[in-house]
Structures are given as structure tokens and as C-alpha cells.
Motif scaffolding. Sequence first.
Motif, short mmCIF file in Angstrom:
data_model
loop_
_atom_site.label_atom_id
_atom_site.label_comp_id
_atom_site.label_asym_id
_atom_site.label_seq_id
_atom_site.Cartn_x
_atom_site.Cartn_y
_atom_site.Cartn_z
N ARG A 59 -1.52 -0.27 -1.80
CA ARG A 59 -0.17 0.27 -2.02
C ARG A 59 -0.23 1.72 -2.44
O ARG A 59 0.77 2.41 -2.41
CB ARG A 59 0.57 -0.52 -3.12
N LEU A 61 -0.54 5.59 -2.47
CA LEU A 61 -0.14 6.52 -1.40
C LEU A 61 -1.36 7.27 -0.88
O LEU A 61 -2.22 7.68 -1.66
CB LEU A 61 0.88 7.52 -1.93
N ARG A 130 11.70 9.76 6.48
CA ARG A 130 10.63 10.24 5.59
C ARG A 130 9.79 11.27 6.33
O ARG A 130 9.50 11.09 7.51
CB ARG A 130 9.73 9.07 5.16
N GLN A 132 6.16 13.44 6.01
CA GLN A 132 4.89 13.44 5.28
C GLN A 132 3.86 14.26 6.05
O GLN A 132 3.82 14.21 7.27
CB GLN A 132 4.41 12.00 5.07
N PRO A 152 11.00 4.94 7.90
CA PRO A 152 10.07 3.99 7.29
C PRO A 152 10.23 2.60 7.93
O PRO A 152 11.35 2.13 8.15
CB PRO A 152 10.47 3.98 5.82
N GLY A 154 9.51 -0.35 6.75
CA GLY A 154 10.01 -1.38 5.83
C GLY A 154 11.49 -1.67 6.00
O GLY A 154 11.88 -2.80 6.31
N LEU A 187 4.89 -2.67 5.12
CA LEU A 187 5.96 -2.31 4.17
C LEU A 187 5.58 -1.12 3.29
O LEU A 187 6.34 -0.72 2.41
CB LEU A 187 6.32 -3.52 3.28
N HIS A 188 4.40 -0.55 3.55
CA HIS A 188 3.94 0.60 2.76
C HIS A 188 4.90 1.77 2.99
O HIS A 188 5.32 2.02 4.12
CB HIS A 188 2.52 0.97 3.21
N PRO A 189 5.26 2.49 1.93
CA PRO A 189 6.28 3.55 2.09
C PRO A 189 5.90 4.65 3.08
O PRO A 189 6.77 5.32 3.63
CB PRO A 189 6.44 4.13 0.67
N GLN A 190 4.58 4.85 3.31
CA GLN A 190 4.18 5.91 4.27
C GLN A 190 4.00 5.37 5.69
O GLN A 190 3.60 6.12 6.57
CB GLN A 190 2.88 6.57 3.82
N THR A 191 4.27 4.10 5.91
CA THR A 191 4.19 3.56 7.27
C THR A 191 5.53 3.82 7.95
O THR A 191 6.55 3.24 7.58
CB THR A 191 3.85 2.05 7.23
N ILE A 192 5.51 4.74 8.91
CA ILE A 192 6.78 5.17 9.51
C ILE A 192 6.72 5.10 11.04
O ILE A 192 5.65 5.15 11.64
CB ILE A 192 7.16 6.62 9.07
#
Length: 252
Positions: A59, A61, A130, A132, A152, A154, A187-192
Amino acid sequence: MKEKKLMTRRRAIFTGLTSASALLLSGCLKRTPPPTYGNILRMGDDLTYMAQRGLLSQRALAVEYQKSDISSFPGTGNNNPADPKIKASYSKIYEDLQRNNFKDWALSIEGSVAKPGKYSLADLKKLGQRTQITRHTCEEGWSAIAEWTGVPLGPVLQHAGIFPAARFVSFYGYDNYAESIDMLDALHPQTILAYSMNGEDLPVEHGAPVRLRVETQIGYKSVKYLSRVVVTDKFVDPGPDISNGWSWYTGI
Ligand SMILES: Nc1nc2c(c(=O)[nH]1)N[C@H]1C(S)=C(S)[C@@H](COP(=O)(O)O)O[C@H]1N2
Ligand SMILES: [Mo]
């Protein structure tokens, strides 16, 4: 006097125990202690928390960089699904989409979801955004830094209504390339689902119109030219021919 000494010793034991667990926490994991930290009757929490956080360390980052770190990025452009030289095994559908500047593109979301369906780029953009700047690491030994903007994954999966039993997500590209990841990475916040690279529309050689970015995994998990996302309860390995020696899980 005697009583005072006893108290001091007891306090010393207490202090020793709590500082031992503090050492464990800071030395092993460098993570926030549980809210009950310091309570000797709740020392079990420290261990459970550490075990959980240890297991869930994916999880964390991935490192994000500055604009000045952006580097040149070799597109594996020979994978353009519409390339006439290799078209035989690729899709006529992609060629048509490309000709119309991907206006007719829509991502199919299927499988273990309450509302399977097709999502246009406009539909996806309503679900979040997002940006990044991250490093892509290829199994062949090169790495490069770029800025990605996308939706994202998620919230997209939540919107499609993933069932509680869902555990894995497979991604299919128009060039028949495919990969799967587990729900923790999905569901990881950086998976886009990225539609923009370095501030421009995603170029064809980098996976237009939309590619996956999984920053917690090696580069080959970031599927380009997305056509389908399939949520599954059971493990599915749709990846390239296993004989290439790539492992399924290559967390970085
Ligand atoms: N659809 C599709 N996605 C893909 C690939 C591919 O061949 N087809 N190659 C993977 C590999 S091995 C790498 S290193 C990156 C390359 O991304 P780039 O072309 O943007 O450099 O895409 C990944 N995603
Ligand atoms: Mo790669």
C-alpha cells in the motif's frame, strides 16, 4: 521508602517493555504505531499491527518525482496494434479507432461486477483524476520517468460495483497483450487508467488512448491499448506466453 523503591522498579520494567516495543516498531517498520501503543495490556496490538502493515506494505506509495526529473522514454512502438508490418495478429478494430482519433473508444468492464458495461473516456473522467510523475522499470533493464494523468482504477471498479468476492483484475490490450493484478494493487491510489503522458494525449506508441499504470509493479504490468478490464474472484493469468520467464508478481 520500601514502597517507593518497588514502584520505581515496576516503572523501570514498564519503561523497558514499552521502549522494547518502540524499538521494534521504529527499527522494523518505521510506521505509525497503533492507537493503543504504550499500553502494556495492549502490547498484542503492536504485533498484530506490525504483521498487518508488513503484509500490506504494497500500500506504500511508489516514489513520485519532480517535472525536472522527467526523462526520455522509449516507446515500444513496434507494438502499435495497427502497424501494417505486424497487423496480421493484431486488431482491425484498433486501426479504425485510431483513424477516428479514438472518439469511439470505450473500455469494457466485465466479470465480478454488479454493473458491467462500456465506459467512454468522458465517462471515466467523471470518476476522478490523478497526476503522478513516476519511474517505469522494464524487465529488460531500462527505466524512465514520465508524468501520467488518468483516472484512479479504484473508483472505476467501485462505480462498476465490484462484488465482495472479487480478488483479481485482468487487463486486455488491442494487441492481445494481457496481464492481471490482485485487488490490493488494483485499488492502490497510484494505479490509474492513464490517458495523458507528460501533459499530452497518450501517444500511440505508449498505449493510446488509455493504458494502465501500476506503479507498485514492474513495467510489463502496465498494459497499453486497453480494451477490456475483467474482474475475477479466482486467479487468472492471462499474461504473455509463460515461456518468456516473466513472473506474475514482481512488486517494486
Ligand atoms: N498492450 C501492451 N502493453 C504493454 C506491452 C505490450 O507489448 N503491449 N509491453 C509492456 C512492457 S514489457 C513495457 S516495458 C511497457 C512499455 O511501455 P512504453 O511503450 O510506454 O515504453 O509496456 C508494457 N505494456
Ligand atoms: Mo518491459
